[in-house]
Design an enzyme around this catalytic site. Structure first.
Site, mmCIF file in Angstrom:
data_model
loop_
_atom_site.group_PDB
_atom_site.id
_atom_site.type_symbol
_atom_site.label_atom_id
_atom_site.label_comp_id
_atom_site.label_asym_id
_atom_site.label_seq_id
_atom_site.Cartn_x
_atom_site.Cartn_y
_atom_site.Cartn_z
ATOM 1 N N SER A 117 0.842 -1.197 0.000
ATOM 2 C CA SER A 117 0.000 0.000 0.000
ATOM 3 C C SER A 117 0.878 1.250 0.000
ATOM 4 O O SER A 117 1.646 1.484 0.942
ATOM 5 C CB SER A 117 -0.897 0.020 1.238
ATOM 6 O OG SER A 117 -1.441 1.321 1.388
ATOM 7 N N HIS A 142 -1.233 -1.197 -4.271
ATOM 8 C CA HIS A 142 -2.504 -0.819 -3.657
ATOM 9 C C HIS A 142 -2.513 0.693 -3.433
ATOM 10 O O HIS A 142 -1.607 1.248 -2.814
ATOM 11 C CB HIS A 142 -2.637 -1.565 -2.325
ATOM 12 C CG HIS A 142 -3.951 -1.418 -1.644
ATOM 13 N ND1 HIS A 142 -5.078 -2.149 -1.989
ATOM 14 C CD2 HIS A 142 -4.334 -0.628 -0.608
ATOM 15 C CE1 HIS A 142 -6.083 -1.819 -1.192
ATOM 16 N NE2 HIS A 142 -5.657 -0.885 -0.347
ATOM 17 N N ASP A 154 -4.707 3.751 -1.848
ATOM 18 C CA ASP A 154 -5.813 4.076 -0.940
ATOM 19 C C ASP A 154 -6.330 5.479 -1.209
ATOM 20 O O ASP A 154 -5.599 6.458 -1.050
ATOM 21 C CB ASP A 154 -5.327 3.983 0.514
ATOM 22 C CG ASP A 154 -5.142 2.546 0.943
ATOM 23 O OD1 ASP A 154 -6.114 1.780 0.845
ATOM 24 O OD2 ASP A 154 -4.026 2.190 1.356
ATOM 25 N N MET A 172 -8.964 8.344 -0.126
ATOM 26 C CA MET A 172 -9.790 8.752 1.022
ATOM 27 C C MET A 172 -10.320 10.161 0.793
ATOM 28 O O MET A 172 -9.575 11.028 0.316
ATOM 29 C CB MET A 172 -8.939 8.748 2.298
ATOM 30 C CG MET A 172 -8.262 7.413 2.553
ATOM 31 S SD MET A 172 -7.307 7.495 4.078
ATOM 32 C CE MET A 172 -6.510 5.900 4.053
ATOM 33 N N HIS A 205 -8.360 1.341 -4.005
ATOM 34 C CA HIS A 205 -9.329 1.126 -2.923
ATOM 35 C C HIS A 205 -10.005 2.462 -2.616
ATOM 36 O O HIS A 205 -9.388 3.359 -2.048
ATOM 37 C CB HIS A 205 -8.542 0.579 -1.716
ATOM 38 C CG HIS A 205 -9.343 0.355 -0.485
ATOM 39 N ND1 HIS A 205 -8.755 0.105 0.742
ATOM 40 C CD2 HIS A 205 -10.683 0.323 -0.261
ATOM 41 C CE1 HIS A 205 -9.695 -0.069 1.653
ATOM 42 N NE2 HIS A 205 -10.876 0.075 1.074
ATOM 43 N N MET A 263 -12.122 4.620 -0.573
ATOM 44 C CA MET A 263 -12.778 4.853 0.719
ATOM 45 C C MET A 263 -13.444 6.221 0.636
ATOM 46 O O MET A 263 -12.983 7.206 1.232
ATOM 47 C CB MET A 263 -11.730 4.789 1.846
ATOM 48 C CG MET A 263 -11.279 3.363 2.130
ATOM 49 S SD MET A 263 -9.758 3.289 3.097
ATOM 50 C CE MET A 263 -8.572 3.513 1.798
ATOM 51 N N MET A 292 -11.757 -5.590 5.345
ATOM 52 C CA MET A 292 -10.918 -4.678 6.139
ATOM 53 C C MET A 292 -10.635 -5.322 7.492
ATOM 54 O O MET A 292 -11.565 -5.718 8.202
ATOM 55 C CB MET A 292 -11.631 -3.342 6.374
ATOM 56 C CG MET A 292 -11.745 -2.428 5.162
ATOM 57 S SD MET A 292 -10.185 -1.965 4.368
ATOM 58 C CE MET A 292 -9.190 -1.355 5.724
ATOM 59 N N ASP A 314 -6.931 -6.321 4.202
ATOM 60 C CA ASP A 314 -6.251 -5.019 4.255
ATOM 61 C C ASP A 314 -6.265 -4.474 5.679
ATOM 62 O O ASP A 314 -7.331 -4.220 6.243
ATOM 63 C CB ASP A 314 -7.016 -4.066 3.307
ATOM 64 C CG ASP A 314 -6.360 -2.709 3.151
ATOM 65 O OD1 ASP A 314 -5.289 -2.473 3.730
ATOM 66 O OD2 ASP A 314 -6.949 -1.872 2.420
HETATM 67 C C1 DX5 Z 1 -6.345 1.667 5.641
HETATM 68 C C2 DX5 Z 1 -5.939 1.345 4.226
HETATM 69 C C3 DX5 Z 1 -4.856 0.344 4.124
HETATM 70 C C4 DX5 Z 1 -3.574 0.731 4.771
HETATM 71 C C5 DX5 Z 1 -2.938 -0.520 5.264
HETATM 72 O O1 DX5 Z 1 -7.474 2.439 5.637
HETATM 73 O O2 DX5 Z 1 -7.038 0.846 3.466
HETATM 74 O O3 DX5 Z 1 -4.616 -0.055 2.773
HETATM 75 O O4 DX5 Z 1 -2.657 1.401 3.942
HETATM 76 O O5 DX5 Z 1 -1.843 -0.176 5.984
HETATM 77 P P1 DX5 Z 1 -1.140 -1.135 7.017
HETATM 78 O O6 DX5 Z 1 -0.642 -2.329 6.245
HETATM 79 O O7 DX5 Z 1 -0.061 -0.282 7.547
HETATM 80 O O8 DX5 Z 1 -2.167 -1.523 8.042
HETATM 81 ZN ZN ZN Z 2 -6.581 -0.106 1.403
#
Ligand code: DX5
Ligand code: ZN
Length: 229
Positions: free
Chosen positions: A17, A42, A44, A46, A75, A77, A146, A184
């Site tokens: 990620s 990956h 993320d 947000m 991903h 969010m 998650m 994840d």
């Molecule tokens: C959290 C993200 C993850 C995050 C995982 O909201 O969706 O993808 O980057 O990070 P680690 O592996 O550090 O938990």
């Molecule tokens: Zn993620």
């Protein structure tokens, strides 16, 4: 648009990620995990509403496209995924995962992703009943469980996730088509083994890889922690 992500095929995929990468050296970070044998990247996304944090937009995905051979696993969010699907697909996402808890008709959202020629995933937060997936599993290429509350990297794996992963694996087994089961949050060399034994075949790892003194070694340790890969 096309997707570089193959249908689930029994192989275990590791998806670093980029949320935990050093953005000052993004190119170098990507090259390092490519060489270490990462399968996907990956990303993320947000929006500050669905989760209490902000991160990357379509321009970030566009900056990766063509610079890496790795498929881009995006991903979302975000509270309103529908409005972001086309921009991320055009930017070069290979897979777009939306949350079952977000706004909009999930069946329309998944159909929209597929109509753009890329893979579609659905994610559930730690408190969402996996049974919500039953009605839509026929429409997805990936389910993302998650294992932390989404929003931040570096959190600890929630142990109750193991039973949820097993539940989702049994839903996938009976659905009749290949579906990746991605997990994840809090994945590292210790949690990877139990997560795979519970049924996961795609692991996201941020902090464990990018905050390690040696990211290549960290990725290899996750791979070795997994049985039969
Ligand atoms: C959290 C993200 C993850 C995050 C995982 O909201 O969706 O993808 O980057 O990070 P680690 O592996 O550090 O938990
Ligand atoms: Zn993620």
């Amino acid at each position: 648009m096309t997707s570089k992500i193959a249908p689930a095929n029994g192989k275990i995929c590791i998806a670093p990620s980029l949320l935990s990468a050093d953005l000052w050296q993004l190119g170098e970070e990507v090259r390092r995990v490519e060489k270490a044998g990462a399968d996907w990247l990956h990303v993320d996304v947000m929006d500050g509403h669905f989760v209490p944090n902000l991160s990357f937009g379509p321009a970030f995905v566009r900056s990766l496209k063509g610079k890496t051979v790795l498929p881009l696993d995006v991903h979302l969010m975000v509270q309103q995924p529908l409005q972001f699907i086309k921009p991320f697909a055009q930017a070069g996402a290979d897979l777009l995962t939306v949350h079952a808890e977000a706004e909009g008709r999930i069946t329309d959202i998944l159909a929209h992703i597929h109509a753009l020629g890329i893979k579609a995933g659905v994610s559930i937060k730690p408190d969402t009943d996996p049974h919500v997936l039953q009605a839509i599993i026929g429409q997805v290429d990936l389910i993302l469980v998650m294992s932390v509350y989404p929003g931040f990297g570096g959190q600890s794996f929630l142990p109750q996730s193991l039973g949820r992963i097993e539940q989702v694996r049994s839903l996938i087994r009976t659905c009749g088509h290949p579906v990746w089961l991605e997990v994840d949050g809090g994945i590292n060399a210790q949690t990877a083994g139990p997560v795979i034994r519970a049924g996961a075949d795609a692991l996201v790892a941020g902090n464990a890889i990018f905050s390690a003194a040696d990211p290549v070694h960290a990725l290899n340790q996750i791979r070795q922690a997994a049985p039969d890969i």
